[in-house]
Design a protein around this motif. Structure first.
Motif, PDB file in Angstrom:
ATOM      1  N   VAL A 106     145.394 -32.033 -52.444  1.00 14.32           N
ATOM      2  CA  VAL A 106     144.609 -31.893 -51.216  1.00 14.32           C
ATOM      3  C   VAL A 106     143.214 -31.375 -51.547  1.00 14.32           C
ATOM      4  O   VAL A 106     142.217 -31.842 -50.996  1.00 14.32           O
ATOM      5  N   LYS A 107     143.126 -30.426 -52.484  1.00 15.57           N
ATOM      6  CA  LYS A 107     141.819 -29.901 -52.898  1.00 15.57           C
ATOM      7  C   LYS A 107     140.983 -31.002 -53.540  1.00 15.57           C
ATOM      8  O   LYS A 107     139.786 -31.103 -53.279  1.00 15.57           O
ATOM      9  N   GLN A 108     141.598 -31.824 -54.374  1.00 18.43           N
ATOM     10  CA  GLN A 108     140.859 -32.931 -54.988  1.00 18.43           C
ATOM     11  C   GLN A 108     140.334 -33.891 -53.931  1.00 18.43           C
ATOM     12  O   GLN A 108     139.190 -34.350 -54.007  1.00 18.43           O
ATOM     13  N   LEU A 109     141.157 -34.178 -52.937  1.00 17.43           N
ATOM     14  CA  LEU A 109     140.722 -35.062 -51.851  1.00 17.43           C
ATOM     15  C   LEU A 109     139.580 -34.435 -51.068  1.00 17.43           C
ATOM     16  O   LEU A 109     138.586 -35.103 -50.758  1.00 17.43           O
ATOM     17  N   ALA A 110     139.699 -33.147 -50.770  1.00 19.45           N
ATOM     18  CA  ALA A 110     138.627 -32.455 -50.047  1.00 19.45           C
ATOM     19  C   ALA A 110     137.347 -32.437 -50.875  1.00 19.45           C
ATOM     20  O   ALA A 110     136.252 -32.696 -50.345  1.00 19.45           O
ATOM     21  N   ASP A 111     137.452 -32.142 -52.159  1.00 12.90           N
ATOM     22  CA  ASP A 111     136.273 -32.137 -53.031  1.00 12.90           C
ATOM     23  C   ASP A 111     135.636 -33.523 -53.101  1.00 12.90           C
ATOM     24  O   ASP A 111     134.406 -33.663 -53.030  1.00 12.90           O
ATOM     25  N   TRP A 112     136.462 -34.558 -53.236  1.00 18.18           N
ATOM     26  CA  TRP A 112     135.948 -35.919 -53.279  1.00 18.18           C
ATOM     27  C   TRP A 112     135.222 -36.241 -51.980  1.00 18.18           C
ATOM     28  O   TRP A 112     134.148 -36.836 -51.985  1.00 18.18           O
ATOM     29  N   SER A 113     135.816 -35.842 -50.853  1.00 16.99           N
ATOM     30  CA  SER A 113     135.198 -36.094 -49.547  1.00 16.99           C
ATOM     31  C   SER A 113     133.831 -35.432 -49.442  1.00 16.99           C
ATOM     32  O   SER A 113     132.865 -36.045 -48.967  1.00 16.99           O
ATOM     33  N   LEU A 114     133.744 -34.189 -49.888  1.00 19.21           N
ATOM     34  CA  LEU A 114     132.462 -33.481 -49.850  1.00 19.21           C
ATOM     35  C   LEU A 114     131.436 -34.132 -50.769  1.00 19.21           C
ATOM     36  O   LEU A 114     130.273 -34.281 -50.412  1.00 19.21           O
ATOM     37  N   ASP A 115     131.880 -34.532 -51.955  1.00 21.00           N
ATOM     38  CA  ASP A 115     130.975 -35.158 -52.922  1.00 21.00           C
ATOM     39  C   ASP A 115     130.426 -36.497 -52.436  1.00 21.00           C
ATOM     40  O   ASP A 115     129.315 -36.885 -52.797  1.00 21.00           O
ATOM     41  N   HIS A 116     131.186 -37.215 -51.617  1.00 17.37           N
ATOM     42  CA  HIS A 116     130.816 -38.583 -51.248  1.00 17.37           C
ATOM     43  C   HIS A 116     130.499 -38.783 -49.772  1.00 17.37           C
ATOM     44  O   HIS A 116     130.233 -39.909 -49.343  1.00 17.37           O
ATOM     45  N   ARG A 117     130.467 -37.708 -48.994  1.00 18.34           N
ATOM     46  CA  ARG A 117     130.269 -37.880 -47.553  1.00 18.34           C
ATOM     47  C   ARG A 117     128.912 -38.490 -47.219  1.00 18.34           C
ATOM     48  O   ARG A 117     128.807 -39.304 -46.303  1.00 18.34           O
ATOM     49  N   GLU A 118     127.856 -38.126 -47.951  1.00 18.25           N
ATOM     50  CA  GLU A 118     126.539 -38.699 -47.669  1.00 18.25           C
ATOM     51  C   GLU A 118     126.498 -40.180 -48.027  1.00 18.25           C
ATOM     52  O   GLU A 118     125.917 -40.985 -47.288  1.00 18.25           O
ATOM     53  N   THR A 119     127.109 -40.557 -49.127  1.00 18.55           N
ATOM     54  CA  THR A 119     127.162 -41.963 -49.536  1.00 18.55           C
ATOM     55  C   THR A 119     127.933 -42.783 -48.505  1.00 18.55           C
ATOM     56  O   THR A 119     127.519 -43.885 -48.132  1.00 18.55           O
ATOM     57  N   ILE A 120     129.030 -42.240 -48.031  1.00 18.48           N
ATOM     58  CA  ILE A 120     129.829 -42.933 -47.019  1.00 18.48           C
ATOM     59  C   ILE A 120     129.054 -43.027 -45.704  1.00 18.48           C
ATOM     60  O   ILE A 120     129.056 -44.081 -45.052  1.00 18.48           O
ATOM     61  N   ALA A 121     128.351 -41.972 -45.330  1.00 15.95           N
ATOM     62  CA  ALA A 121     127.547 -42.008 -44.104  1.00 15.95           C
ATOM     63  C   ALA A 121     126.466 -43.084 -44.196  1.00 15.95           C
ATOM     64  O   ALA A 121     126.222 -43.817 -43.227  1.00 15.95           O
ATOM     65  N   ARG A 122     125.826 -43.197 -45.368  1.00 14.42           N
ATOM     66  CA  ARG A 122     124.812 -44.248 -45.560  1.00 14.42           C
ATOM     67  C   ARG A 122     125.437 -45.636 -45.487  1.00 14.42           C
ATOM     68  O   ARG A 122     124.880 -46.549 -44.874  1.00 14.42           O
ATOM     69  N   ALA A 123     126.609 -45.799 -46.109  1.00 15.76           N
ATOM     70  CA  ALA A 123     127.294 -47.096 -46.071  1.00 15.76           C
ATOM     71  C   ALA A 123     127.654 -47.472 -44.644  1.00 15.76           C
ATOM     72  O   ALA A 123     127.490 -48.626 -44.233  1.00 15.76           O
ATOM     73  N   ARG A 124     128.119 -46.500 -43.871  1.00 15.52           N
ATOM     74  CA  ARG A 124     128.452 -46.753 -42.471  1.00 15.52           C
ATOM     75  C   ARG A 124     127.214 -47.161 -41.673  1.00 15.52           C
ATOM     76  O   ARG A 124     127.260 -48.093 -40.858  1.00 15.52           O
ATOM     77  N   ALA A 125     126.113 -46.447 -41.894  1.00 12.63           N
ATOM     78  CA  ALA A 125     124.874 -46.770 -41.183  1.00 12.63           C
ATOM     79  C   ALA A 125     124.392 -48.168 -41.549  1.00 12.63           C
ATOM     80  O   ALA A 125     123.957 -48.936 -40.668  1.00 12.63           O
ATOM     81  N   ASP A 126     124.468 -48.522 -42.831  1.00 15.89           N
ATOM     82  CA  ASP A 126     124.085 -49.873 -43.268  1.00 15.89           C
ATOM     83  C   ASP A 126     124.978 -50.928 -42.621  1.00 15.89           C
ATOM     84  O   ASP A 126     124.494 -51.948 -42.143  1.00 15.89           O
ATOM     85  N   TYR A 127     126.262 -50.678 -42.629  1.00 15.16           N
ATOM     86  CA  TYR A 127     127.210 -51.625 -42.023  1.00 15.16           C
ATOM     87  C   TYR A 127     126.905 -51.795 -40.537  1.00 15.16           C
ATOM     88  O   TYR A 127     126.845 -52.912 -40.030  1.00 15.16           O
ATOM     89  N   ASP A 128     126.709 -50.680 -39.832  1.00 12.65           N
ATOM     90  CA  ASP A 128     126.422 -50.724 -38.401  1.00 12.65           C
ATOM     91  C   ASP A 128     125.131 -51.483 -38.116  1.00 12.65           C
ATOM     92  O   ASP A 128     125.044 -52.233 -37.137  1.00 12.65           O
ATOM     93  N   ALA A 129     124.131 -51.303 -38.978  1.00 14.10           N
ATOM     94  CA  ALA A 129     122.863 -52.002 -38.787  1.00 14.10           C
ATOM     95  C   ALA A 129     123.025 -53.515 -38.966  1.00 14.10           C
ATOM     96  O   ALA A 129     122.380 -54.301 -38.272  1.00 14.10           O
ATOM     97  N   HIS A 130     123.893 -53.915 -39.885  1.00 15.00           N
ATOM     98  CA  HIS A 130     124.112 -55.342 -40.151  1.00 15.00           C
ATOM     99  C   HIS A 130     125.159 -55.974 -39.231  1.00 15.00           C
ATOM    100  O   HIS A 130     125.293 -57.195 -39.189  1.00 15.00           O
ATOM    101  N   HIS A 131     125.918 -55.160 -38.523  1.00 18.13           N
ATOM    102  CA  HIS A 131     126.955 -55.636 -37.612  1.00 18.13           C
ATOM    103  C   HIS A 131     126.845 -54.892 -36.274  1.00 18.13           C
ATOM    104  O   HIS A 131     127.740 -54.125 -35.917  1.00 18.13           O
ATOM    105  N   PRO A 132     125.770 -55.128 -35.538  1.00 19.06           N
ATOM    106  CA  PRO A 132     125.528 -54.336 -34.314  1.00 19.06           C
ATOM    107  C   PRO A 132     126.572 -54.542 -33.207  1.00 19.06           C
ATOM    108  O   PRO A 132     126.723 -53.674 -32.361  1.00 19.06           O
ATOM    109  N   ASP A 133     127.288 -55.648 -33.238  1.00 21.19           N
ATOM    110  CA  ASP A 133     128.250 -55.929 -32.159  1.00 21.19           C
ATOM    111  C   ASP A 133     129.682 -55.535 -32.507  1.00 21.19           C
ATOM    112  O   ASP A 133     130.587 -55.784 -31.719  1.00 21.19           O
ATOM    113  N   HIS A 134     129.887 -54.943 -33.652  1.00 19.85           N
ATOM    114  CA  HIS A 134     131.256 -54.596 -34.041  1.00 19.85           C
ATOM    115  C   HIS A 134     131.756 -53.373 -33.269  1.00 19.85           C
ATOM    116  O   HIS A 134     130.991 -52.626 -32.701  1.00 19.85           O
TER     117      HIS A 134
END
Length: 137
Positions: A106-134
């Motif tokens: 669980v700690k490894q998962l939490a650490d991974w989440s913290l390490d990658h949350r900004e990258t995932i947020a950027r990926a989500r924003a990019d996806y949303d920008a390219h798929h506005p109707d989803h």
């Protein structure tokens, strides 16, 4: 691809296929991977807690959901519930040895989440920008 990656992926059989109707992975991951179970395990990793202490430590969990979650974790052998003969009865919860064996994962998962949350947020924003109707959120 590394040898260890090949060994791990080669040893995992798919679940849900006719020849693997119930391999057990899905059942266990459903329990230990749900949001509330993970948060209860994180809270109990610090030690024994009373019910109200657990509830205060887990933002947003209702009394009913916490009750169901600790009962399920107890049923699975991950949590021990101790009732003290006082008036009113005092109840404490703690991780079993099996539950404690999950804390590093669980700690490894939490650490991974913290390490990658900004990258995932950027990926989500990019996806949303390219798929506005989803409707995926």
């Amino acid at each position: 691809m590394s040898d260890s990656h090949i060994q791990v992926t080669a040893s995992l059989d798919p679940c849900g296929l006719d020849e693997h109707p119930d391999c057990g992975i899905r059942d266990v991951l459903t329990r230990v991977g749900d949001k509330w179970s993970v948060l209860v395990i994180v809270e109990l990793a610090s030690g024994v807690r009373r019910f109200r202490e657990l509830q205060r430590g887990i933002d947003g969990i209702s009394q009913r959901m916490l009750t169901l979650t600790v009962r399920r974790l107890e049923r699975d052998g991950l949590v021990t519930r101790t009732v003290f003969p006082t008036v009113p009865a005092q109840v404490t919860y703690e991780l079993t040895a099996l539950g404690n064996s999950l804390t590093h994962l669980v700690k490894q998962l939490a650490d991974w989440s913290l390490d990658h949350r900004e990258t995932i947020a950027r990926a989500r924003a990019d996806y949303d920008a390219h798929h506005p109707d989803h409707e995926i959120r």
